[in-house]
Write an enzyme that holds these catalytic residues in place. Structure first.
Site, PDB file in Angstrom:
ATOM      1  N   GLY A  16       0.837  -1.209   0.000  1.00  0.00           N
ATOM      2  CA  GLY A  16       0.000   0.000   0.000  1.00  0.00           C
ATOM      3  C   GLY A  16       0.866   1.251   0.000  1.00  0.00           C
ATOM      4  O   GLY A  16       1.943   1.251   0.590  1.00  0.00           O
ATOM      5  N   ARG A  84       3.281 -16.062  -6.460  1.00  0.00           N
ATOM      6  CA  ARG A  84       1.841 -16.289  -6.607  1.00  0.00           C
ATOM      7  C   ARG A  84       1.281 -15.309  -7.629  1.00  0.00           C
ATOM      8  O   ARG A  84       0.506 -14.423  -7.315  1.00  0.00           O
ATOM      9  CB  ARG A  84       1.188 -16.034  -5.224  1.00  0.00           C
ATOM     10  CG  ARG A  84       0.157 -17.037  -4.856  1.00  0.00           C
ATOM     11  CD  ARG A  84      -0.393 -16.825  -3.463  1.00  0.00           C
ATOM     12  NE  ARG A  84      -1.782 -17.213  -3.448  1.00  0.00           N
ATOM     13  CZ  ARG A  84      -2.779 -16.402  -3.728  1.00  0.00           C
ATOM     14  NH1 ARG A  84      -2.564 -15.133  -4.013  1.00  0.00           N
ATOM     15  NH2 ARG A  84      -4.020 -16.855  -3.702  1.00  0.00           N
ATOM     16  N   GLY A 119       6.377  -2.883   3.324  1.00  0.00           N
ATOM     17  CA  GLY A 119       6.008  -3.353   4.660  1.00  0.00           C
ATOM     18  C   GLY A 119       6.341  -4.831   4.832  1.00  0.00           C
ATOM     19  O   GLY A 119       7.211  -5.355   4.124  1.00  0.00           O
ATOM     20  N   ASP A 120       5.626  -5.517   5.735  1.00  0.00           N
ATOM     21  CA  ASP A 120       6.016  -6.898   6.069  1.00  0.00           C
ATOM     22  C   ASP A 120       5.878  -7.850   4.875  1.00  0.00           C
ATOM     23  O   ASP A 120       6.741  -8.705   4.649  1.00  0.00           O
ATOM     24  CB  ASP A 120       5.244  -7.403   7.290  1.00  0.00           C
ATOM     25  CG  ASP A 120       3.738  -7.388   7.091  1.00  0.00           C
ATOM     26  OD1 ASP A 120       3.246  -6.673   6.191  1.00  0.00           O
ATOM     27  OD2 ASP A 120       3.035  -8.091   7.835  1.00  0.00           O
ATOM     28  N   GLY A 121       4.814  -7.683   4.068  1.00  0.00           N
ATOM     29  CA  GLY A 121       4.619  -8.556   2.909  1.00  0.00           C
ATOM     30  C   GLY A 121       5.756  -8.374   1.905  1.00  0.00           C
ATOM     31  O   GLY A 121       6.293  -9.353   1.369  1.00  0.00           O
ATOM     32  N   THR A 142       5.060   2.035   6.098  1.00  0.00           N
ATOM     33  CA  THR A 142       3.634   1.756   6.305  1.00  0.00           C
ATOM     34  C   THR A 142       3.047   2.775   7.266  1.00  0.00           C
ATOM     35  O   THR A 142       3.692   3.146   8.251  1.00  0.00           O
ATOM     36  CB  THR A 142       3.338   0.339   6.862  1.00  0.00           C
ATOM     37  OG1 THR A 142       1.967   0.297   7.279  1.00  0.00           O
ATOM     38  CG2 THR A 142       4.190  -0.052   8.047  1.00  0.00           C
ATOM     39  N   ILE A 143       1.830   3.195   6.965  1.00  0.00           N
ATOM     40  CA  ILE A 143       1.157   4.091   7.921  1.00  0.00           C
ATOM     41  C   ILE A 143       0.852   3.340   9.207  1.00  0.00           C
ATOM     42  O   ILE A 143       0.669   3.949  10.254  1.00  0.00           O
ATOM     43  CB  ILE A 143      -0.151   4.685   7.356  1.00  0.00           C
ATOM     44  CG1 ILE A 143      -1.187   3.594   7.036  1.00  0.00           C
ATOM     45  CG2 ILE A 143       0.106   5.579   6.168  1.00  0.00           C
ATOM     46  CD1 ILE A 143      -2.596   4.122   6.875  1.00  0.00           C
ATOM     47  N   ASP A 144       0.787   1.987   9.141  1.00  0.00           N
ATOM     48  CA  ASP A 144       0.345   1.197  10.299  1.00  0.00           C
ATOM     49  C   ASP A 144       1.388   1.145  11.425  1.00  0.00           C
ATOM     50  O   ASP A 144       1.060   0.805  12.559  1.00  0.00           O
ATOM     51  CB  ASP A 144       0.026  -0.243   9.878  1.00  0.00           C
ATOM     52  CG  ASP A 144      -1.002  -0.310   8.760  1.00  0.00           C
ATOM     53  OD1 ASP A 144      -1.821   0.616   8.662  1.00  0.00           O
ATOM     54  OD2 ASP A 144      -0.986  -1.291   7.997  1.00  0.00           O
ATOM     55  N   ASP A 146       3.614  -1.028  11.915  1.00  0.00           N
ATOM     56  CA  ASP A 146       3.593  -2.378  12.509  1.00  0.00           C
ATOM     57  C   ASP A 146       4.717  -3.272  12.001  1.00  0.00           C
ATOM     58  O   ASP A 146       4.646  -4.496  12.140  1.00  0.00           O
ATOM     59  CB  ASP A 146       2.232  -3.050  12.222  1.00  0.00           C
ATOM     60  CG  ASP A 146       1.984  -3.264  10.733  1.00  0.00           C
ATOM     61  OD1 ASP A 146       2.739  -2.699   9.918  1.00  0.00           O
ATOM     62  OD2 ASP A 146       1.034  -3.992  10.389  1.00  0.00           O
ATOM     63  N   MET A 186      -7.354   3.489  10.276  1.00  0.00           N
ATOM     64  CA  MET A 186      -6.707   2.289   9.724  1.00  0.00           C
ATOM     65  C   MET A 186      -5.692   1.714  10.712  1.00  0.00           C
ATOM     66  O   MET A 186      -5.598   2.166  11.855  1.00  0.00           O
ATOM     67  CB  MET A 186      -6.036   2.631   8.402  1.00  0.00           C
ATOM     68  CG  MET A 186      -7.001   2.683   7.235  1.00  0.00           C
ATOM     69  SD  MET A 186      -6.093   2.931   5.692  1.00  0.00           S
ATOM     70  CE  MET A 186      -7.333   2.460   4.502  1.00  0.00           C
ATOM     71  N   GLY A 187      -4.930   0.740  10.254  1.00  0.00           N
ATOM     72  CA  GLY A 187      -3.876   0.173  11.099  1.00  0.00           C
ATOM     73  C   GLY A 187      -3.742  -1.340  11.031  1.00  0.00           C
ATOM     74  O   GLY A 187      -2.913  -1.917  11.722  1.00  0.00           O
ATOM     75  N   ARG A 188      -4.636  -2.010  10.258  1.00  0.00           N
ATOM     76  CA  ARG A 188      -4.654  -3.489  10.188  1.00  0.00           C
ATOM     77  C   ARG A 188      -4.761  -4.081  11.597  1.00  0.00           C
ATOM     78  O   ARG A 188      -5.612  -3.670  12.355  1.00  0.00           O
ATOM     79  CB  ARG A 188      -3.404  -3.998   9.475  1.00  0.00           C
ATOM     80  CG  ARG A 188      -3.540  -4.061   7.999  1.00  0.00           C
ATOM     81  CD  ARG A 188      -2.579  -5.035   7.397  1.00  0.00           C
ATOM     82  NE  ARG A 188      -1.225  -4.846   7.885  1.00  0.00           N
ATOM     83  CZ  ARG A 188      -0.194  -5.572   7.532  1.00  0.00           C
ATOM     84  NH1 ARG A 188      -0.356  -6.553   6.670  1.00  0.00           N
ATOM     85  NH2 ARG A 188       1.003  -5.349   7.993  1.00  0.00           N
ATOM     86  N   GLU A 239      -9.461  -0.041  12.960  1.00  0.00           N
ATOM     87  CA  GLU A 239     -10.231  -0.953  12.095  1.00  0.00           C
ATOM     88  C   GLU A 239     -10.092  -2.420  12.533  1.00  0.00           C
ATOM     89  O   GLU A 239     -10.969  -3.234  12.274  1.00  0.00           O
ATOM     90  CB  GLU A 239      -9.795  -0.807  10.634  1.00  0.00           C
ATOM     91  CG  GLU A 239      -8.333  -1.178  10.390  1.00  0.00           C
ATOM     92  CD  GLU A 239      -7.891  -1.053   8.939  1.00  0.00           C
ATOM     93  OE1 GLU A 239      -8.691  -0.653   8.078  1.00  0.00           O
ATOM     94  OE2 GLU A 239      -6.697  -1.356   8.684  1.00  0.00           O
TER      95      GLU A 239
HETATM   96  O1  F6P Z   1      -1.289  -1.290   5.404  1.00  0.00           O
HETATM   97  C1  F6P Z   1      -1.835  -0.044   5.101  1.00  0.00           C
HETATM   98  C2  F6P Z   1      -3.335  -0.121   5.011  1.00  0.00           C
HETATM   99  O2  F6P Z   1      -3.819   1.176   4.706  1.00  0.00           O
HETATM  100  C3  F6P Z   1      -4.021  -0.666   6.248  1.00  0.00           C
HETATM  101  O3  F6P Z   1      -4.099   0.250   7.303  1.00  0.00           O
HETATM  102  C4  F6P Z   1      -5.361  -1.072   5.671  1.00  0.00           C
HETATM  103  O4  F6P Z   1      -5.925  -2.103   6.440  1.00  0.00           O
HETATM  104  C5  F6P Z   1      -4.988  -1.569   4.293  1.00  0.00           C
HETATM  105  O5  F6P Z   1      -3.749  -0.995   3.971  1.00  0.00           O
HETATM  106  C6  F6P Z   1      -5.993  -1.210   3.221  1.00  0.00           C
HETATM  107  O6  F6P Z   1      -5.593  -1.787   2.023  1.00  0.00           O
HETATM  108  P1  F6P Z   1      -6.227  -1.398   0.593  1.00  0.00           P
HETATM  109  O7  F6P Z   1      -5.530  -0.167   0.127  1.00  0.00           O
HETATM  110  O8  F6P Z   1      -5.925  -2.583  -0.261  1.00  0.00           O
HETATM  111  O9  F6P Z   1      -7.685  -1.155   0.805  1.00  0.00           O
END
Ligand code: F6P
Length: 365
Positions: A16, A84, A119-121, A142-144, A146, A186-188, A239
């Site tokens: 993201g 994948r 980020g982690d992925g 990442t904004i999260d 994490d 947000m924040g996963r 979230e």
């Molecule tokens: O990892 C950043 C993030 O914005 C999370 O906070 C959120 O859950 C996710 O990405 C949203 O992803 P997408 O842009 O695919 O909707």
């Protein structure tokens, strides 16, 4: 000492987007071009561009005037992983491992190293390449906030600032109308944005994934404020937050994505419950991607510049396969593979949770 054998590097932004990506690209490219006379190839749309051999040389001109720009000039993708890759076969989508194709393009484009901003992925994908002999330097984004191994990621400060501004604005209208306002951020699976924006805005209730909440306690807090003449309340909910004994609320599932779950909707549920139980008018607001867009705040521009510069400096010192991180107030680096598929959640003993409790914030527990 400057290492031999690094002449041309690739750079990509994956996962993201977040504010500060362009500031990192600029710092990486300018340090590489100006200090070390390297060639730098910008790979488009994250790992998708590597799979499809889409890359272009970056020069001083192409990275000028982008420090304050939101998004990423390279484009990004948060659905594609080389292991994948979705392909249409006989009218059906099937997933194929196209890692070898990426290795061929890294070799044919003569890339001596990759700078992966993600980020982690993205770090999990970079770890795969490292095991296949590619030198990847990671920059945590990442904004999260994490990502494992770093105290902070760039993009987080901007997201907190956007969320805080929204909470401040909601505060005044909630007070005028004697309403409860529930703001979902947000924040996963991590509550960093909710915790920081909630504290910064003086939210009355902060709900984070790390502390499953009891809705009775949340409603007691709203009612007791009302009894004390505070006829409005502000709830900042992550979230990923969930009811005690309940599950996270999923907004959508994207089966083509390596991380298919998209969270969202808990704010609406909490608002409905508060209104039903307390009979105080309650409105939900979801901030969504507003938190990811636009100009990075000064702190993120500084961090992004430090991270991008460090990525090239350690590469030219001969380091291999490292993740640039912030520890305390120092920018340093750790083995990139340490961050693979790990999330850094808010510890329950975090001082900010304690500080919140001390000033009377309810965490729903
Ligand atoms: O990892 C950043 C993030 O914005 C999370 O906070 C959120 O859950 C996710 O990405 C949203 O992803 P997408 O842009 O695919 O909707």
């Amino acid at each position: 000492m400057v290492v031999d054998g690094i002449n041309r590097i690739g750079i990509l932004t994956a996962g993201g987007d977040c504010p500060g990506l362009n500031a990192v690209i600029r710092a990486v490219a300018k340090t590489a071009l100006r200090k070390y006379d390297l060639e730098i190839m910008g790979i488009e749309d994250g790992f998708l561009g590597l799979i499809q051999n889409r890359m272009k040389p970056l020069d001083n001109e192409s990275v000028s005037n982008i420090l304050t720009l939101g998004g990423t000039i390279l484009g990004t993708n948060n659905k594609i992983a080389p292991r994948r890759y979705p392909m249409e076969i006989d009218g059906k989508t099937e997933f194929r491992d196209v890692t070898d194709r990426c290795l061929e393009y890294i070799a044919s484009n003569k890339l001596d190293a990759l700078v992966v901003i993600g980020g982690d992925g993205s770090m999990a994908i970079a770890s795969d390449f490292i095991r296949l002999g590619i030198n990847c330097i990671g920059v945590p984004k990442t904004i999260d906030n994490d990502l494992y191994g770093t105290d902070v990621t760039f993009g987080f400060a901007t997201a907190v600032s956007v969320a805080t501004d929204a909470l401040d604005r909601v505060h005044t209208t909630a007070a005028s109308h004697h309403r409860v306002m529930v703001v979902e951020v947000m924040g996963r699976n991590a509550g960093w944005i909710a915790l920081h924006a909630g504290i910064a805005s003086g939210s009355d209730i902060i709900l984070i994934p790390e502390i499953p909440f009891d809705i009775d306690i949340v409603c007691d807090c709203v009612e007791s404020r009302s009894r004390r003449g505070r006829a409005f309340s502000i709830v900042c909910v992550a979230e990923g937050a969930r009811y005690k004994g309940g599950k996270q609320v999923v907004a959508r599932v994207d089966p083509t994505s390596p991380d298919p779950i998209r969270l969202g909707g808990i704010g609406q549920k909490v608002a409905e419950d508060i209104e039903t139980r307390t009979e105080i008018e309650t409105r939900p607001i979801t901030l969504g991607h507003v938190q990811r867009g636009g100009t990075p705040v000064a702190a993120d521009r500084v961090l992004a510049t430090e991270f991008g510069n460090k990525a090239i400096e350690i590469l030219m010192e001969g380091e291999r396969s490292r993740l640039v991180v912030m520890k305390g107030r120092t920018v340093t680096h750790i083995p990139l593979e340490e961050a693979e598929n790990k999330q850094r959640l808010v510890p329950l003993v975090h001082p900010l949770i304690q500080a919140g409790r001390n000033v009377g914030t309810c965490f729903g527990d």
